[in-house]
Structures are given as structure tokens and as C-alpha cells.
Design a protein around this motif. Sequence first.
Motif, PDB file in Angstrom:
ATOM      1  N   LYS A  61       0.816  -1.216   0.000  1.00 32.94           N
ATOM      2  CA  LYS A  61       0.000   0.000   0.000  1.00 32.94           C
ATOM      3  C   LYS A  61       0.851   1.267   0.000  1.00 32.94           C
ATOM      4  O   LYS A  61       0.374   2.327  -0.368  1.00 32.94           O
TER       5      LYS A  61
ATOM      6  N   ASP B 172       3.128  -7.768   1.480  1.00 36.64           N
ATOM      7  CA  ASP B 172       2.113  -7.588   2.517  1.00 36.64           C
ATOM      8  C   ASP B 172       0.970  -6.805   1.882  1.00 36.64           C
ATOM      9  O   ASP B 172       1.157  -5.666   1.464  1.00 36.64           O
TER      10      ASP B 172
ATOM     11  N   VAL C 126      -3.196  -5.435   1.695  1.00 40.13           N
ATOM     12  CA  VAL C 126      -4.330  -5.042   2.539  1.00 40.13           C
ATOM     13  C   VAL C 126      -5.637  -4.976   1.745  1.00 40.13           C
ATOM     14  O   VAL C 126      -6.613  -4.379   2.208  1.00 40.13           O
TER      15      VAL C 126
ATOM     16  N   ARG D 185      -3.793 -11.207  14.470  1.00 37.05           N
ATOM     17  CA  ARG D 185      -3.274  -9.852  14.692  1.00 37.05           C
ATOM     18  C   ARG D 185      -3.729  -9.369  16.055  1.00 37.05           C
ATOM     19  O   ARG D 185      -4.915  -9.169  16.294  1.00 37.05           O
TER      20      ARG D 185
ATOM     21  N   HIS E 188       0.601 -11.828  14.880  1.00 37.27           N
ATOM     22  CA  HIS E 188       0.942 -10.686  14.034  1.00 37.27           C
ATOM     23  C   HIS E 188       0.699  -9.393  14.799  1.00 37.27           C
ATOM     24  O   HIS E 188      -0.263  -9.293  15.577  1.00 37.27           O
TER      25      HIS E 188
ATOM     26  N   HIS F  92       1.258  -4.859  14.362  1.00 33.48           N
ATOM     27  CA  HIS F  92       1.715  -3.695  13.585  1.00 33.48           C
ATOM     28  C   HIS F  92       1.249  -2.472  14.368  1.00 33.48           C
ATOM     29  O   HIS F  92       0.064  -2.208  14.443  1.00 33.48           O
TER      30      HIS F  92
ATOM     31  N   GLY G 212       2.149   0.890  14.169  1.00 35.73           N
ATOM     32  CA  GLY G 212       2.046   2.249  13.642  1.00 35.73           C
ATOM     33  C   GLY G 212       3.080   2.488  12.565  1.00 35.73           C
ATOM     34  O   GLY G 212       3.796   1.560  12.164  1.00 35.73           O
TER      35      GLY G 212
ATOM     36  N   GLN H 241       5.937   5.446  10.503  1.00 35.81           N
ATOM     37  CA  GLN H 241       6.872   6.558  10.710  1.00 35.81           C
ATOM     38  C   GLN H 241       7.354   6.561  12.167  1.00 35.81           C
ATOM     39  O   GLN H 241       7.366   7.587  12.849  1.00 35.81           O
TER      40      GLN H 241
ATOM     41  N   GLY I 179       5.491  -3.606  10.419  1.00 38.08           N
ATOM     42  CA  GLY I 179       6.459  -2.646   9.873  1.00 38.08           C
ATOM     43  C   GLY I 179       6.469  -1.385  10.691  1.00 38.08           C
ATOM     44  O   GLY I 179       6.364  -1.426  11.911  1.00 38.08           O
ATOM     45  N   GLY I 180       6.596  -0.256  10.006  1.00 35.67           N
ATOM     46  CA  GLY I 180       6.489   1.020  10.698  1.00 35.67           C
ATOM     47  C   GLY I 180       7.780   1.804  10.827  1.00 35.67           C
ATOM     48  O   GLY I 180       7.768   2.939  11.320  1.00 35.67           O
ATOM     49  N   LEU I 181       8.907   1.212  10.386  1.00 38.13           N
ATOM     50  CA  LEU I 181      10.173   1.947  10.514  1.00 38.13           C
ATOM     51  C   LEU I 181      10.093   3.275   9.754  1.00 38.13           C
ATOM     52  O   LEU I 181       9.683   3.316   8.599  1.00 38.13           O
TER      53      LEU I 181
ATOM     54  N   GLU J 243       7.016  -6.456   7.914  1.00 40.08           N
ATOM     55  CA  GLU J 243       6.237  -5.863   6.821  1.00 40.08           C
ATOM     56  C   GLU J 243       6.628  -4.399   6.696  1.00 40.08           C
ATOM     57  O   GLU J 243       6.071  -3.551   7.387  1.00 40.08           O
ATOM     58  N   LEU J 244       7.610  -4.121   5.853  1.00 42.38           N
ATOM     59  CA  LEU J 244       8.079  -2.738   5.730  1.00 42.38           C
ATOM     60  C   LEU J 244       7.528  -2.088   4.466  1.00 42.38           C
ATOM     61  O   LEU J 244       7.569  -2.669   3.387  1.00 42.38           O
TER      62      LEU J 244
ATOM     63  N   ARG K  34       7.035   2.108   4.088  1.00 44.15           N
ATOM     64  CA  ARG K  34       7.650   3.431   3.970  1.00 44.15           C
ATOM     65  C   ARG K  34       9.173   3.406   3.868  1.00 44.15           C
ATOM     66  O   ARG K  34       9.746   4.063   2.991  1.00 44.15           O
TER      67      ARG K  34
ATOM     68  N   TYR L 199       3.181   6.462   0.331  1.00 44.51           N
ATOM     69  CA  TYR L 199       1.864   7.067   0.574  1.00 44.51           C
ATOM     70  C   TYR L 199       1.718   8.389  -0.186  1.00 44.51           C
ATOM     71  O   TYR L 199       1.118   9.341   0.298  1.00 44.51           O
TER      72      TYR L 199
HETATM   73  C1  LIG Z   1       0.689  -0.218   6.348  1.00 43.86           C
HETATM   74  C2  LIG Z   1       1.085  -1.480   6.970  1.00 43.86           C
HETATM   75  C3  LIG Z   1       2.432  -1.830   7.058  1.00 43.86           C
HETATM   76  C4  LIG Z   1       3.554  -0.953   6.568  1.00 43.86           C
HETATM   77  O1  LIG Z   1       3.731   0.174   7.356  1.00 43.86           O
HETATM   78  P1  LIG Z   1       4.970   1.158   7.072  1.00 43.86           P
HETATM   79  O2  LIG Z   1       4.852   2.194   8.114  1.00 43.86           O
HETATM   80  O3  LIG Z   1       4.803   1.716   5.705  1.00 43.86           O
HETATM   81  O4  LIG Z   1       6.229   0.343   7.205  1.00 43.86           O
HETATM   82  C5  LIG Z   1       2.738  -3.061   7.616  1.00 43.86           C
HETATM   83  N1  LIG Z   1       1.777  -3.890   8.074  1.00 43.86           N
HETATM   84  C6  LIG Z   1       0.485  -3.579   8.018  1.00 43.86           C
HETATM   85  C7  LIG Z   1      -0.515  -4.521   8.533  1.00 43.86           C
HETATM   86  C8  LIG Z   1       0.088  -2.372   7.472  1.00 43.86           C
HETATM   87  O5  LIG Z   1      -1.204  -2.054   7.433  1.00 43.86           O
END
Ligand SMILES: *Cc1c(COP(=O)(O)O)cnc(C)c1O
Length: 384
Positions: A48, A67, A69, A137, A185, A187, A189, A191, A226-228, A265-266, A268, A364
Motif C-alpha cells: 500500500k 504484505d 491489505v 493480529r 501478528h 503492527h 504504527g 513513521q 512494519g512502521g520503521l 512488513e516494511l 515506507r 503514501y
Molecule cells: C501499512 C502497513 C504496514 C507498513 O507500514 P509502514 O509504516 O509503511 O512500514 C505493515 N503492516 C500492516 C498490517 C500495514 O497495514
Amino acid sequence: MFNSGIVSRFSQLETPFYYYDLGLLRQTLQACQTAANRYGYHVHYAMKANFNEKVVSTIQSFDFGADCVSGGEVKAAIHTGFDKNKIVFAGVGKSDKEINTALDADIFCFNVESVQELEVINELAAAKGKTARVAIRINPNVDAYTHHNITTGLEENKFGINTWQLDDVVAALGKLPNIQFLGVHFHVGSQITNLEVFKNLCARVNELAQWFEDKGLEIKVLNVGGGLGVDYYQPDTNNVADFEAYFKVFADNLKVVEGQEVHFELGRALVAQSAALVSRVLYVKNGQKKNFLILDAGMTELMRPMLYQAYHEIENLSKASEGSHIKYDVVGPICESTDCFRKDVELPESFRGDLISIRTAGAYGEVMASGYNLRDKIQSVYSE
Ligand SMILES: *Cc1c(COP(=O)(O)O)cnc(C)c1O
């Protein structure tokens, strides 16, 4: 990212457009893959963030998983050539049609966000004579210390299953014959720049994985999401995220037993720095209180600043950055007052026709482009 050759190439082109630096993209992917391979970690690209075909096929060529959605992303991942055994599917509202798409594609794993969803997947899998592999999750109630609009792992967020509902999950898993439990699983957030957040996440994952093992459910997959984050303030000096430091936090803090796989799951961090939105100044409005630079790009091309007050570096590619600067509110042409990229941006004195670049726009950005105001579809230009 830019040199005089690229800028003179831009001067021939119609604006606005996304400019992709594919060399920088590959450099980033290589850095991530090298760091992950040190520990045998599995990395899925969060589609995404950017589903531009050239970008996604470059990522696929580095052997990442995907990954997804939505059903559309599952189809796109298969179409791009991602291995179906490396596709995971998350989302708080998977429709029956999307679940069927993923079942037909025999993807690796559904990341399931409620007991009700588990029951629906079981029913749809049974109708096809299949078994669906799932990870649960869990909402770990870990604060990501990021913008509240991109926090997902707190109990007030809609994502994941809260820990007090896990007994119901275990009971359901025992009754659903077309579901195979793979693991957990998370996730929390996006950034995320404070690595302590991931350390806190590891502590919760360790506790929760143990909880499942105590119930007699074997965990094969630990998916930490993810979220890094990336550096939106210094896109040139800090153009590749520190993947080494990121994965090391997990290597140091996550408890992994023999036979368990760790998945990431990276999104950004893999794509953000490798693109800029390039636009032209249409008009300059000098007022008594404010000066406005009116660009030919707006929220229809890059929505992050308007959606969650995101910061992007903005530069004038047509003017040397030395010399005296003027403060401008850099705005788009869209009929919305929120259509502003940033206020009080210090730039060299700028004129109609100047090329403006909005940096770190690879994640994004293009994916959120819309046709509002019946705008032309945004074009892409590549470094090669
Ligand atoms: C959006 C999303 C990610 C990726 O997040 P980033 O901040 O872009 O790394 C990973 N896992 C899930 C479930 C997501 O919805």
C-alpha cells in the motif's frame, strides 16, 4: 537525488510528475535485505505504500514477500511475480470477495483481526475444500509515539484483537477445521523513529507468544509488522533508513525458539526517499502578510501534508539555494483551504515556471492520488 543534467531534462517535461530514483531504490532494498539476512528474517513489502508497477517489480526482483491489505493488492502481487508462499493479507475489513481471491491464490497467511473474521474465513475455505493459514493480529497496546493518525497499536484503535479477547480466539481455533494457526501478528504504527518502540513491542510479543504456547498452540510465525520511519528533514544526508539498527533491536530483544520464523512488513522505509513530486510554480501572490507560491500540484497528487500534517522538504530546483530567502506558503490549485504543502517555507525568490521539488514522496504519495476536481492522472518519470 538531483543534478543539473536531471534538472535540464525536467525542464522539457510537463508537470506535475513523480520522479523515481531507481538507483536509490535498489540501494535501499539491498541495505534492507543484507541487514535482514544476517538474522534469517523474512521481509514482506507493504504494497500500500507504493504500487507503481516499476517500483513494485524492482522490489520483487530483490526477493521480498508482499504484505497486502486488499484483494486488489493480492492480485497485483501475484501479477508482479511475488511468490504466493510469501504473500500475507492483513486488514480490519476483508470482504468475502477479497478472502476468496486470497484463498484462490493460495497465499501464505491471512493476518486475522477478529473472531468473526476467523469464522468467515473458515466458512469460505470450507466451501472451497481448502485450509486457510492464519496469524492472529493482536493489538499489543504499545504506543508508537508517532502522529495519532498513524498509530495503530493502542486499545483505542480499530486494528487487531485486544488481549482480553484472546480466550475467545483460542476457543474458536479449536472449533474451526478449515483454519490452520501459524502464529501471531502485530503492527503498531507508521513513521516510527524511536527504536525503543520496537523494543517495547518485542517485550509484548514475547509475553503473548508464551501465552499461546501455554495454551498448547504452537507458534511458527512471529510477524512484527512494519512502521520503521525515514528522515523527512534530511533526505540527502540520510537517504537510506538504518536497517542494521532496526533489525538488531529485534535480534537483541525478541525471543525466538527453534523452528520459528520472524516476519516483517516494511513499506515506507523501503520506498519513501526514492521519489520526489516535481511541480511548477503557476503563480506567485505577494501579500502584505503572506506570500503564496501556487503550484500545479496539490493534494490530488500528494495528500500526506493535508491528511496528517506531514512534513516534506521543499526546494526550488531552478534557483541556486544560496542568497536571500523569502517565506512562502506553498499551496496547490485545489479548491480546498487545506490544500497547502507547507507554510512559511524559506526559498530563494521564486517565479512563475520555476521547478519545485517536494522530497521523500515515495511512500503514501502516488498511491493516494485522486481525481478530485477532475485532475489529470499524475505521471511518473524514472531515473533510467
Ligand atoms: C501499512 C502497513 C504496514 C507498513 O507500514 P509502514 O509504516 O509503511 O512500514 C505493515 N503492516 C500492516 C498490517 C500495514 O497495514
